[in-house]
Design a protein around this motif. Structure first.
Motif, PDB file in Angstrom:
ATOM      1  N   TYR A 158      60.838  68.085  66.127  1.00 13.89           N
ATOM      2  CA  TYR A 158      61.961  67.940  65.209  1.00 13.89           C
ATOM      3  C   TYR A 158      63.036  69.002  65.438  1.00 13.89           C
ATOM      4  O   TYR A 158      63.878  69.241  64.574  1.00 13.89           O
ATOM      5  CB  TYR A 158      61.449  67.985  63.768  1.00 13.89           C
ATOM      6  N   GLY A 159      62.988  69.634  66.582  1.00 17.74           N
ATOM      7  CA  GLY A 159      64.062  70.542  66.951  1.00 17.74           C
ATOM      8  C   GLY A 159      63.921  71.965  66.486  1.00 17.74           C
ATOM      9  O   GLY A 159      64.836  72.772  66.662  1.00 17.74           O
ATOM     10  N   PHE A 160      62.789  72.332  65.899  1.00 18.31           N
ATOM     11  CA  PHE A 160      62.568  73.715  65.477  1.00 18.31           C
ATOM     12  C   PHE A 160      61.953  74.491  66.653  1.00 18.31           C
ATOM     13  O   PHE A 160      60.747  74.770  66.673  1.00 18.31           O
ATOM     14  CB  PHE A 160      61.658  73.768  64.251  1.00 18.31           C
ATOM     15  N   PHE A 163      64.720  67.237  55.520  1.00 14.39           N
ATOM     16  CA  PHE A 163      64.355  68.609  55.887  1.00 14.39           C
ATOM     17  C   PHE A 163      64.832  68.985  57.290  1.00 14.39           C
ATOM     18  O   PHE A 163      64.985  70.170  57.589  1.00 14.39           O
ATOM     19  CB  PHE A 163      62.840  68.792  55.799  1.00 14.39           C
ATOM     20  N   THR A 164      65.034  67.996  58.129  1.00  7.71           N
ATOM     21  CA  THR A 164      65.527  68.289  59.480  1.00  7.71           C
ATOM     22  C   THR A 164      67.037  68.092  59.598  1.00  7.71           C
ATOM     23  O   THR A 164      67.608  68.313  60.661  1.00  7.71           O
ATOM     24  CB  THR A 164      64.816  67.401  60.522  1.00  7.71           C
ATOM     25  N   ALA A 178      55.919  64.901  54.411  1.00  7.26           N
ATOM     26  CA  ALA A 178      56.979  65.226  55.366  1.00  7.26           C
ATOM     27  C   ALA A 178      56.833  66.660  55.863  1.00  7.26           C
ATOM     28  O   ALA A 178      56.977  66.932  57.069  1.00  7.26           O
ATOM     29  CB  ALA A 178      58.352  65.026  54.719  1.00  7.26           C
ATOM     30  N   VAL A 179      56.523  67.566  54.963  1.00 12.86           N
ATOM     31  CA  VAL A 179      56.320  68.976  55.343  1.00 12.86           C
ATOM     32  C   VAL A 179      55.171  69.090  56.337  1.00 12.86           C
ATOM     33  O   VAL A 179      55.260  69.800  57.350  1.00 12.86           O
ATOM     34  CB  VAL A 179      56.051  69.838  54.096  1.00 12.86           C
ATOM     35  N   LEU A 180      54.074  68.393  56.078  1.00 12.93           N
ATOM     36  CA  LEU A 180      52.922  68.437  56.966  1.00 12.93           C
ATOM     37  C   LEU A 180      53.261  67.910  58.364  1.00 12.93           C
ATOM     38  O   LEU A 180      52.896  68.519  59.379  1.00 12.93           O
ATOM     39  CB  LEU A 180      51.775  67.621  56.369  1.00 12.93           C
ATOM     40  N   LEU A 181      53.963  66.798  58.416  1.00 10.76           N
ATOM     41  CA  LEU A 181      54.284  66.197  59.720  1.00 10.76           C
ATOM     42  C   LEU A 181      55.220  67.086  60.533  1.00 10.76           C
ATOM     43  O   LEU A 181      55.061  67.226  61.752  1.00 10.76           O
ATOM     44  CB  LEU A 181      54.902  64.811  59.508  1.00 10.76           C
ATOM     45  N   ILE A 182      56.192  67.716  59.871  1.00 11.60           N
ATOM     46  CA  ILE A 182      57.103  68.605  60.599  1.00 11.60           C
ATOM     47  C   ILE A 182      56.393  69.883  61.022  1.00 11.60           C
ATOM     48  O   ILE A 182      56.532  70.345  62.160  1.00 11.60           O
ATOM     49  CB  ILE A 182      58.328  68.947  59.728  1.00 11.60           C
ATOM     50  N   ALA A 183      55.613  70.459  60.113  1.00 11.72           N
ATOM     51  CA  ALA A 183      54.956  71.739  60.395  1.00 11.72           C
ATOM     52  C   ALA A 183      53.929  71.633  61.512  1.00 11.72           C
ATOM     53  O   ALA A 183      53.697  72.603  62.242  1.00 11.72           O
ATOM     54  CB  ALA A 183      54.296  72.271  59.121  1.00 11.72           C
TER      55      ALA A 183
END
Length: 602
Positions: free
Chosen positions: A313-315, A149-150, A302-307
């Protein structure tokens, strides 16, 4: 009887019809829940088990579930009663020109056919440094999807993050009110990317991807004019109730409940029974669960950890959308959205965006009192203008189904229009494109706003358009015969169509028989443009015809998983190369073909 009082029975009844999943329901009718699919280890309440057993005889006469070939226009309005059963073949051709490139890109990321996550998740460690109200762990599979996702999916994931503040805060309030973890609402990103118009090949629709029959069980209506599965409020309440039921069925195990939301509880129950374990990660080590389901929970994590920490993660430059703020009014009888926009001093596009459940250019004609959302602050002016508007001025169009023997010239004369008026209203360039049975929008007066073309047609199955070629099953067909004629392997057909060895083909069923031109182009472009992140495990699967061919002689104790690990390939590839089903039992002495790029060691 109120829905909440009969909900456990209704849920178990509809789930017995699936044995498949919400996002990707297998086309063929599977075995029912009643056919020894409930493991004693699930410890279902005796009352529910009795209800389920009582329902089993009725399941014998239940016809096959809705197939992709069964898409039809369900016209329910008074003025289109004669228009039922539109010519879908022609409309589906039109859909090919309507799909937004971003929608195709999102469909490819959501279905992620080009990924190859590790079969073994490795050490699983609970996440404690971040605050979640849902059990979150990290392992190799979760990290794989974080990298995915990243990396290749960064642009799409950024769009999902941008949409999240528009919808998730409200969803979280609904889940909290239903006693569910607030963080569980991120499952809607895995389902649809928070796109209200997300529509799958299995006719799953909306942010929570309900199929029609399940949506109806949970009170979500859908017909030619509207689809409440696309309503964020109503569909979120339905998803919360459904997840709550699954959580109870699987004894408070959220990973199994989430897996069941994707694969269906019948499939998860069978996997538990066959594997002898109720641990999601243990079940995922074999092929008892569909590949999509084995990856479904890791994707959510994975979605939870990034969000929760997008900056990590660079967002950092995400343009977040504002939460929805609107006024709600009740209109009497059908009203065209162009009329609503004029009265609210708004635009047609804004009214449509605020009311995603409306599929067409008008409120549902049979709903005499319909609540519609307006831009915030426009309610009073709208109501004043609406009260003064004659009922005859609330509609700009009606629908006419072209009957046998009718012509556009005759219709134009009947409605005192020109042929060009009708062509223009329906985004058509020539009368030759109009076939008997097509629904035509007829302007009721001169100078009305043209209906956007996408509102004249049914929702496009974006994933199907993006990726597949299809074949309609005929009498006498077998899966092996279709595989031979289409140039695909048996394993590929099963994988593309979410079929098992026990699935049964049905006449008229539509099967995906190839990746399709657009998917191939997309995959090629992705391979050229994707840069591999340092430390990422993502690698594109080698084509089945690529690499060195090795013949492996099966020894006692060998498994498909072990052989795949030995040659650093995917178990699914081993099955595909050898035309084996997921439940095939290896025999000592059997020869298996394996293709490797760079074989290391023996």
């Amino acid at each position: 009887m109120q829905l909440n009082r009969c909900l456990p029975f209704l849920v178990l009844f509809v789930l017995s019809l699936w044995g498949g999943d919400l996002l990707a329901v297998p086309s063929s009718a599977p075995e029912s829940w009643g056919e020894r699919t409930v493991s004693p280890s699930l410890q279902l309440p005796q009352s529910i088990r009795q209800q389920n057993e009582a329902a089993v005889p009725a399941l014998e006469t239940v016809p096959g579930r809705l197939q992709p070939a069964d898409v039809s226009s369900l016209l329910s309005a008074d003025d289109v009663a004669a228009g039922e059963g539109a010519d879908d073949a022609e409309e589906n051709e039109d859909l090919l020109t309507l799909v937004d490139p971003e929608a195709i890109e999102e469909a490819l990321i959501l279905t992620e056919d080009e990924t190859s996550p590790p079969e073994d998740e490795g050490a699983t460690i609970a996440v404690t440094e971040l605050q979640f109200d849902f059990p979150v762990v990290e392992n190799q599979k979760v990290q794989y999807y974080i990298d995915y996702f990243t990396g290749p999916g960064r642009n799409v994931f950024s769009r999902w993050l941008e949409r999240s503040p528009r919808y998730l805060p409200y969803m979280q309030e609904v889940f909290a009110a239903e006693g569910l973890p607030r963080d569980l609402v991120y499952l809607s990103i895995v389902e649809s990317g928070l796109n209200p118009k997300a529509y799958s090949w299995a006719h799953a629709s909306g942010p929570w991807q309900f199929i029609p029959s399940t949506g109806k069980i949970f009170g979500l209506e859908a017909d030619y004019w509207w689809d409440e599965r696309r309503d964020f409020e109503k569909s979120t309440y339905a998803a919360a109730r459904f997840l709550k039921e699954l959580y109870g069925v699987f004894n408070g195990n959220w990973y199994l409940a989430v897996a069941a939301y994707n694969a269906g509880p019948g499939a998860v129950a069978r996997a538990i029974e066959r594997s002898g374990s109720s641990d999601f990660w243990m079940i995922s080590h074999n092929l008892h669960l569909p590949l999509e389901t084995r990856n479904y929970v890791p994707k959510l994590l994975a979605v939870l950890l990034i969000a929760k920490q997008p900056g990590k993660y660079g967002f950092t430059d995400t343009q977040f959308l504002e939460p929805i703020a609107c006024d709600t009014v009740t209109v009497e009888g059908p009203v065209d959205l162009a009329v609503v926009a004029r009265l609210a001093d708004s635009s047609y596009g804004e009214i449509k965006a605020l009311n995603p459940e409306l599929k067409r250019w008008c409120t549902p004609p049979k709903q005499q009192n319909y609540q519609i959302n307006l831009p915030l602050g426009t309610k009073d002016d709208f109501l004043a203008a609406y009260a003064e508007l004659p009922a005859t001025q609330r509609r700009d169009y009606k629908v006419h189904k072209l009957a046998k023997g009718e012509t556009l010239k005759g219709l134009a004369k009947q409605y005192r229009l020109s042929v060009n008026d009708i062509l223009r209203a329906n985004s058509l360039s020539t009368a030759k494109a109009v076939k008997v049975g097509r629904n035509l929008a007829i302007p009721l007066r001169a100078g009305v706003e043209v209906i956007p073309r996408e509102d004249l047609l049914d929702d496009p199955v974006v994933s199907k358009i993006a990726k597949s070629r299809s074949y309609k099953v005929k009498k006498g067909d077998t899966l092996s015969k279709i595989a031979r004629n289409s140039g695909a392997t048996l394993a590929q057909l099963k994988s593309w169509n979410r079929l098992t060895d026990r699935s049964r083909l049905q006449i008229g069923q539509v099967l995906r028989v190839g990746p399709g031109k657009k998917a191939a182009q997309s995959s090629t472009a992705k391979a050229k443009t994707t840069t591999k992140k340092a430390g990422s495990q993502i690698a594109k699967k080698p084509a089945s015809s690529a690499g060195k061919k090795i013949v492996h002689k099966v020894k006692k104790g060998d498994t498909v998983y072990g052989i795949a690990r030995q040659y650093a390939v995917n178990p699914a590839q081993v099955l595909s190369w050898n035309n084996l089903g997921s439940e095939h039992i290896l025999q000592p002495g059997q020869n298996l073909t394996v293709r490797v790029q760079n074989r290391k060691g023996g």
